[in-house]
Design a protein around this motif. Structure first.
Motif, mmCIF file in Angstrom:
data_model
loop_
_atom_site.group_PDB
_atom_site.id
_atom_site.type_symbol
_atom_site.label_atom_id
_atom_site.label_comp_id
_atom_site.label_asym_id
_atom_site.label_seq_id
_atom_site.Cartn_x
_atom_site.Cartn_y
_atom_site.Cartn_z
ATOM 1 N N GLY A 228 0.808 -1.212 0.000
ATOM 2 C CA GLY A 228 0.000 0.000 0.000
ATOM 3 C C GLY A 228 0.838 1.257 0.000
ATOM 4 O O GLY A 228 0.560 2.212 -0.742
ATOM 5 N N LEU A 229 1.897 1.279 0.817
ATOM 6 C CA LEU A 229 2.756 2.460 0.873
ATOM 7 C C LEU A 229 3.538 2.629 -0.415
ATOM 8 O O LEU A 229 3.765 3.756 -0.883
ATOM 9 C CB LEU A 229 3.706 2.355 2.072
ATOM 10 C CG LEU A 229 3.027 2.403 3.447
ATOM 11 C CD1 LEU A 229 4.043 2.202 4.551
ATOM 12 C CD2 LEU A 229 2.279 3.721 3.630
ATOM 13 N N LYS A 230 3.971 1.511 -1.001
ATOM 14 C CA LYS A 230 4.685 1.600 -2.272
ATOM 15 C C LYS A 230 3.785 2.194 -3.353
ATOM 16 O O LYS A 230 4.206 3.072 -4.124
ATOM 17 C CB LYS A 230 5.174 0.209 -2.700
ATOM 18 C CG LYS A 230 5.903 0.190 -4.031
ATOM 19 C CD LYS A 230 6.281 -1.227 -4.436
ATOM 20 C CE LYS A 230 6.968 -1.237 -5.809
ATOM 21 N NZ LYS A 230 7.291 -2.607 -6.261
ATOM 22 N N SER A 231 2.530 1.727 -3.389
ATOM 23 C CA SER A 231 1.587 2.272 -4.366
ATOM 24 C C SER A 231 1.306 3.741 -4.092
ATOM 25 O O SER A 231 1.186 4.552 -5.023
ATOM 26 C CB SER A 231 0.273 1.474 -4.326
ATOM 27 O OG SER A 231 0.501 0.111 -4.591
ATOM 28 N N LEU A 232 1.232 4.105 -2.823
ATOM 29 C CA LEU A 232 0.911 5.478 -2.461
ATOM 30 C C LEU A 232 2.028 6.438 -2.860
ATOM 31 O O LEU A 232 1.761 7.476 -3.491
ATOM 32 C CB LEU A 232 0.645 5.576 -0.955
ATOM 33 C CG LEU A 232 0.359 6.973 -0.420
ATOM 34 C CD1 LEU A 232 -0.820 7.608 -1.138
ATOM 35 C CD2 LEU A 232 0.107 6.935 1.081
ATOM 36 N N ILE A 233 3.284 6.120 -2.532
ATOM 37 C CA ILE A 233 4.351 7.068 -2.897
ATOM 38 C C ILE A 233 4.540 7.099 -4.407
ATOM 39 O O ILE A 233 4.961 8.119 -4.974
ATOM 40 C CB ILE A 233 5.676 6.739 -2.170
ATOM 41 C CG1 ILE A 233 6.206 5.361 -2.572
ATOM 42 C CG2 ILE A 233 5.518 6.844 -0.664
ATOM 43 C CD1 ILE A 233 7.575 5.064 -1.989
#
Length: 1003
Positions: free
Chosen positions: A268-273
């Motif tokens: 999720g964080l990878k997709s977000l950044i």
């Protein structure tokens, strides 16, 4: 220092404390009033409350100005920060129609599902339609959340390789592609997920068009919702905007980072950044308060343990991991969930000895959470499970379900007692008096086969109990039971009448009658039914549901009354009751979602078994995996990734205890995949996470006595006047094998209660066979040969007897062919014996004989007369047959005693005569339908009948006289080699505590 852009707070740092410190020291430095201009967006309302508490900790409880805080997923359109502009998107957001209520949506979807099923000629029950509607609503939310268009479904079926099942499913989903939008327009509402998306996009558009000059900070979100990602992108680009990520992994190598998939905690964080257009190395570190103690260096351990499967070859050379990663990290492996709960509760209780110490249990296992809360209550510590309880599992929810089930099952005994014994049932009386009448109904009336359906069946059962020859109801008991049934009939009458009208009934009318029944039955002598029923948290939640259904059920249309309990169950599912009061100030039990961004001195990550944490990826009933992928929906593993992120965040806390149980409900468990990965990484690094067995041992000691003193076998010695004056021939044998059962039954007067709604079993089959054979012999006569149609007549009599059990088709299907084989063997055997001159002299004949100061009584199945005038005693056995050794030792004295009674002329209408033989006729109906097994006791050579009778005449009086002596104890199992196969009184004799075993007395 200006905080603008994208930041992260390390997983081991206290998130809300670090966030508060950064806001105070760098966003609004030196000016407490400037905090009022700061806008903070957080994932949940609970996170907002945690941040408020963090600000109060910084000021040590002194009043202070706080930023404006709001949950991202619950922004109120009326509170949008729109500045002075009149943007079209914002104006549209302010005029948004309301979100449709979940219950109404489920009802409307169920109506569409039923209508489609009716058009296809496959009528669907309202309860089934409601369950399907709940699944369909989840799909609607998922599609709206991802911003997808249902119009793309048609393209999915064009693939020729797609199974016909999935093509039918897509056609079925026309409910939401064609009919649902029109229905929503007619309702003047939108789906809640759609409304949330519109609100978030409106806020993003407003800030994009007119950026606020004051600070805006979005913190703690992983951006799993596309609309949230879009809003966070706008916040990150604001002149005074900041996005603070929870625990972005900055230690995982580039290969591992590139390989991250949906099941990884950083997905999720990878997709977000990526959506923010920021590289991982450009994400800044949010300032952590200097006073915060440094967290254990677990980042590398967590990153390695949860790295993508494609890169786990890196475990071959794990470097840089030291024992410091295991500081304040323990694991407890219990035998059972109950033991796990008790150990955790004890550690939480011990933590309270430290002033200000806080602790929380984080687990998705709600059963384990309830066990922990119950274990804490032994010290008077009330800790609510803020993950909530399903409404159907609460007191009010179960009461509503039981009331509906009672009427559906037409007052079957189990249903009656389940509802009437519920704490909320009082029937207008004092609850204690009402339950006393219910217990009387249970013990004296409802045990055994079920009575006829309905209140009339219960009244007939009471009348039958009052007319019994033995143990009849007393007059005051009869009046109490009549009053109880009057109450049930008065309370349930309108509901029953509605369900018995025939055909379909308006669902709203059924619910109204159901609620009226529940309220009437809940009334006590001191309080009205509604106030008793709806007053607590679960009652309020149930009342809200009832109010919603009152407005929505008209749209469902008429339903079959039999479907109403299932419909109620479906509408309750998903409703969770969370406590509003009574939360402990320093202890908490949380679900993974509730635990996000929380701060505690010690965390217990409990229930770490595969299938529990993480839960198995659910199957989608509407789309296959390829269909979901092609449509644009996330895979089921996405939920596992979110769960993994929660686990990783919690694992990085300063003090963590991991726990699991080896067995759940007797079934061995598998450790969570995360535990297995931790073990693998630690082993590669030459480290180990040792089990901490001390909490389990301390928990066990709480209930373990200082010393175990085994009890002696019971040996009661009642006075002579209390000892039985009459015994059956079978009970005489128990004086040798199990005297305690005679004491319990004949002296204490204890009888085993029959089962409720008892189904016929082996004993009933034996009774049927005995009765039919006796009736057959009486009908065909004792003299002469059997008639030519004897077998047909016996089979007809058997069919007539078995017809009484037609309510149990499985049993009758099993009994009929067995009886046919028994009948064939019996007729052939009877013809052969009569050809030899052996004929019945008596069947089912009773007799009594004074012996050893006691009267013994018996009933012989049949007594045959041989040509020489001697008699043969026959006992039918449909089960096991006693062995000659048991007869010789006196443990099976039935036939020898009956022989003694025959020679003494103790049987009715049967003159004394010598005994020719004793025999068991085994009637199994199996491959060997029947066989004659003569009684021939003796070690080296069989005893003669005269010797058998003589030994009985000599030994039985001595045995009976010995047990008439007050000095003789009634022991349990005095002869280990002849232990009875069954005993109704073994638990009263506490055999497991003295018959051998470990130190705790368990065999």
């Amino acid at each position: 220092m200006s905080l603008r852009g994208v930041f992260t707070i390390p997983a081991g740092a206290p998130f809300v404390d670090a966030l508060a410190a950064g806001i105070v020291e760098h966003v609004a430095p030196g000016d407490p009033l400037a905090l009022a201009d700061v806008r903070v967006l957080l994932p949940t309302r609970r996170a907002c409350r945690a941040l408020r508490e963090a600000f109060l900790r910084r000021t040590e409880g002194r009043p202070t100005v706080l930023p404006r805080m709001s949950p991202i997923g619950d922004i109120d359109p009326d509170a949008l920060d729109i500045g002075l502009g009149d943007l079209p998107a914002v104006a549209a957001a302010l005029d948004l129609p309301p979100a449709i209520a979940p219950t109404r949506r489920q009802i409307l979807l169920a109506r569409l599902i039923r209508a489609r099923a009716d058009r296809e000629g496959e009528p669907l029950g309202a309860d089934q339609a409601a369950w399907l509607a709940a699944d369909l609503a989840r799909l609607l939310d998922e599609v709206e959340t991802e911003g997808l268009d249902f119009g793309r479904l048609e393209a999915l079926v064009e693939d020729a390789g797609l199974a016909r099942h999935w093509q039918d499913t897509v056609e079925f989903l026309q409910i939401v592609t064609k009919h649902w939008p029109a229905l929503l327009d007619a309702e003047g509402a939108v789906d809640a997920a759609r409304r949330r998306t519109l609100v978030l996009d409106a806020q993003a558009a407003a800030w994009r068009e007119r950026p606020p000059a004051t600070p805006v900070i979005a913190a703690g979100s992983t951006g799993s919702i596309p609309a949230t990602r879009r809003l966070l992108s706008v916040v990150a680009a604001l002149p005074a905007g900041s996005v603070v990520l929870p625990g972005l992994d900055t230690t995982l190598d580039d290969a591992g980072w590139r390989a991250i998939d949906e099941g990884h905690p950083q997905f999720g964080l990878k997709s977000l950044i990526g959506a923010l257009g920021v590289a991982r190395e450009d994400v800044g570190l949010w300032p952590v308060p200097e006073e915060a103690p440094p967290p254990p260096r677990r980042e590398r351990l967590i990153a390695e343990a949860l790295r993508p499967a494609q890169t786990t070859e890196a475990w071959r050379s794990v470097e840089g991991l030291t024992v410091d990663a295991l500081r304040d990290l323990d694991i407890v492996v219990a035998a059972t969930p109950q033991e796990e709960a008790e150990a955790i509760a004890l550690m939480m209780r011990e933590g309270l000895e430290t002033p200000g110490h806080t602790a929380a249990v984080v687990t998705p296992d709600r059963d384990l959470a309830r066990r922990i809360a119950a274990a804490l209550e032994r010290w008077g510590i009330a800790v609510d499970d803020s993950g909530g309880r399903p409404l159907g599992a609460t007191a009010v929810g179960s009461y509503l379900r039981l009331a509906a089930d009672l009427v559906r099952r037409r007052f079957a005994p189990v249903a009656v007692l389940a509802l009437a014994k519920h704490p909320l049932a009082a029937g207008g009386q004092a609850p204690a008096a009402f339950r006393a009448a219910v217990r009387l109904l249970d013990r004296r009336v409802l045990r055994g086969p079920a009575p006829a359906p309905g209140i009339a069946g219960l009244r007939a059962a009471v009348a039958e109990a009052a007319a019994r020859r033995h143990d009849a109801l007393k007059e005051e008991e009869r009046r109490a039971l009549d009053a109880l049934l009057d109450t049930l009939e008065r309370c349930a009458g309108p509901f029953v009448a509605l369900t018995e009208k025939g055909g379909e009934v308006a669902a709203r009318d059924l619910m109204a009658a159901h609620v009226a029944f529940c309220e009437a039955l809940a009334a006590s002598d001191a309080e009205a039914g509604p106030s008793r029923l709806w007053r607590r948290d679960d009652g309020e939640a149930a009342a809200h549901l009832v109010n919603e259904l009152d407005a929505a059920l008209d749209d469902l249309g008429p339903i079959r009354p039999a479907a109403y309990p299932g419909l109620l169950e479906a509408l309750m599912a998903g409703r969770v009751v969370r406590p509003r009061h009574g939360e402990h100030p320093r202890l908490a039990i949380l679900g993974p979602l509730e635990a996000r961004l929380q701060r505690f001195d010690r965390l217990f990550l409990a229930g770490l078994n595969e299938g529990t944490w993480p839960r198995e990826a659910p199957a989608d009933p509407w789309m296959s995996r390829p269909m979901r992928r092609d449509f644009g929906l996330p895979s089921p593993e996405r939920r596992i990734g979110l769960s993994a992120h929660d686990f990783a965040q919690a694992l990085a806390a300063p003090n963590v205890v991991l726990s699991r149980s080896r067995k759940v409900e007797g079934t061995p468990t598998v450790p969570s995949r995360w535990l297995l990965r931790l073990e693998a990484v630690l082993e590669a690094a030459g480290l180990a996470l040792d089990e901490d067995k001390s909490p389990l041992e301390r928990a066990r000691r709480l209930d373990r006595p200082e010393a175990v003193r085994p009890i002696d076998p019971p040996a009661p010695r009642p006075p002579a006047e209390a000892r039985p004056e009459r015994l059956s021939v079978t009970e005489v044998g128990k004086l040798l094998s199990d005297p305690y059962s005679i004491y319990a039954r004949r002296v204490l007067g204890l009888e085993k209660l029959d089962e409720l709604e008892q189904a016929p079993g082996a004993a009933d089959r034996g009774t049927v066979i005995h009765d039919v054979l006796a009736a057959f012999l009486v009908e065909t006569g004792f003299d002469g040969d059997l008639p030519a149609d004897a077998l047909d007549r016996l089979l007809a009599m058997g069919d007539e007897a078995v017809r009484a059990f037609d309510a149990h088709p499985g049993l009758t299907t099993f009994w009929r062919p067995r009886f046919a084989r028994i009948a064939t063997w019996f007729v052939e055997t009877e013809r052969a014996r009569r050809a030899k001159g052996i004929r019945p002299a008596a069947v089912e004949v009773a007799g009594r004989l004074p012996l050893g100061g006691v009267e013994i009584k018996g009933r012989a199945d049949r007594i045959d007369r041989h040509p020489d005038g001697r008699l043969e005693i026959v006992d039918y056995k449909t089960g096991g047959v006693p062995t000659n050794a048991q007869v010789a030792a006196g443990f099976e004295p039935q036939l020898p005693l009956e022989a003694l009674m025959v020679e003494a002329g103790a049987f009715d209408d049967l003159d004394p005569a010598p005994i020719a033989a004793l025999a068991y006729w085994k009637l199994s109906g199996g491959r060997t339908a029947g066989s004659i097994q003569p009684v021939e006791p003796g070690r080296n050579q069989p005893l003669t009948m005269a010797e058998i009778v003589a030994r009985t005449r000599d030994g039985a009086p001595k045995l009976l006289a010995r047990f008439a002596d007050p000095a003789t104890p009634y022991r349990a199992r005095p002869t280990p080699e002849f232990v009875p196969r069954f005993s109704d009184y073994a638990h009263l004799a506490r055999i497991d505590e003295w018959a051998g075993g470990d130190e705790e007395g368990t065999p």
